[in-house]
Design an enzyme around this catalytic site. Sequence first.
Site, PDB file in Angstrom:
ATOM      1  N   SER A  19       0.784  -1.232   0.000  1.00  0.00           N
ATOM      2  CA  SER A  19       0.000   0.000   0.000  1.00  0.00           C
ATOM      3  C   SER A  19       0.816   1.282   0.000  1.00  0.00           C
ATOM      4  CB  SER A  19      -0.956   0.007   1.195  1.00  0.00           C
ATOM      5  OG  SER A  19      -2.020  -0.897   0.972  1.00  0.00           O
ATOM      6  N   ASN A  59      -9.307  -0.599  -0.689  1.00  0.00           N
ATOM      7  CA  ASN A  59      -8.450  -0.653  -1.870  1.00  0.00           C
ATOM      8  C   ASN A  59      -9.214  -0.330  -3.146  1.00  0.00           C
ATOM      9  OD1 ASN A  59      -5.668  -1.821  -0.953  1.00  0.00           O
ATOM     10  ND2 ASN A  59      -7.194  -3.019   0.156  1.00  0.00           N
TER      11      ASN A  59
END
Length: 374
Positions: A90, A191
């Site tokens: 991430s 996400n």
Amino acid sequence: MRHVRRTLLTATTALAAVAVLAAPTAVAATPGDGGRAGLQDSLDGVVATGAVGALAEVRDADGTWRGVSGVAELDTTRPVPAAGRFRAGSITKTFVSTVALQLADEGRLRLDDTVEKWLPGVAPNGHHITLRQLLNHTSGLYDYLRTLPMPPGPEFLANRWRTWTAAELVQRAVVHAPTFEPPGSAYSYSNTGYLLLGQVIEEATGRTYGAEIERRIIRPLGLRDTSLPGTSPRLDGPHPHGYVPIAQGDGTSLVDYTEMNPSVMGAGGEIISSTKDLNRFVAALLDGRLLPDHLLAEMKTPGVPDRHYGLGLAWKDTSCGVRVYGNDGDALAYQAWSFATEDGRRQVTVALTPDFRGDADDAVDAFLDQAFCD
């Protein structure tokens, strides 16, 4: 891919009574000098808690310290390469957010534009979700990762080489109800929002988000170890091997998952990098080389008051009261943390390959405290 790790740890612990995951033999390489001895001890503690191997780089006024611990590959004594590459998960989001904010600075998009304006019909409530809310995880969009098989289920491996498109992953998410309503009223890590941001960048520029990251960040900063692999499963150059726990028979075992098709992570987590490159990137971001002051301030502003996450940028307060900014990333077989002081004068990046014996978060926090406070 953030926040998947705790699910893996819970599942692995439940199976631990019938199988023991192979534990690495600790090997320390590239030891620090006498003044940095505590850093090596802290990094060894990370591996002892739950990692096959770990590597770190600390930069400050005294110079650069690099350390490694554990092994690069199970059943070997090969040390982790100090300049090794890894999947940074991430932390990709901070790169994507930087590009989006650069486009806002150029007037090519606005943070308060709606998803519907850029991607008509893609999200059922796209008229009410802004790009800002995608960036700070206050959109309420269901996280597509929750719809996919995850370790330790053996079915997870069936998707290892599959190429996913952002459109099909988003579709898997939007058939589910939002995690909260209205958008902007709460925080829920998603996400899905960053897959949409990748598509918005392409609509705004005519180039993929990967091409824009390459053009705007990687090349100007000389990040030679950083790449957006797209659908390529390879992790080129020196690197530690990464593993995932998979149920087999009556227990679990670690399966080498170094090579995999990263399209499943896309704009939310596909980037490959090194400790050196991530330190350089975060320092450049915080010292204003990538964004003007007013947009960097926006990046540091949380979407809701009780969260330490702004527009693709997180922060934490160390035990000595020093606030540091950056992000962490989880790519299942790799985990990474990259933070710097607000003035960018001290940067710390640590990456590890988990073995799922335990949660290394506290040990990593101890390493960060050692690096930023001593």
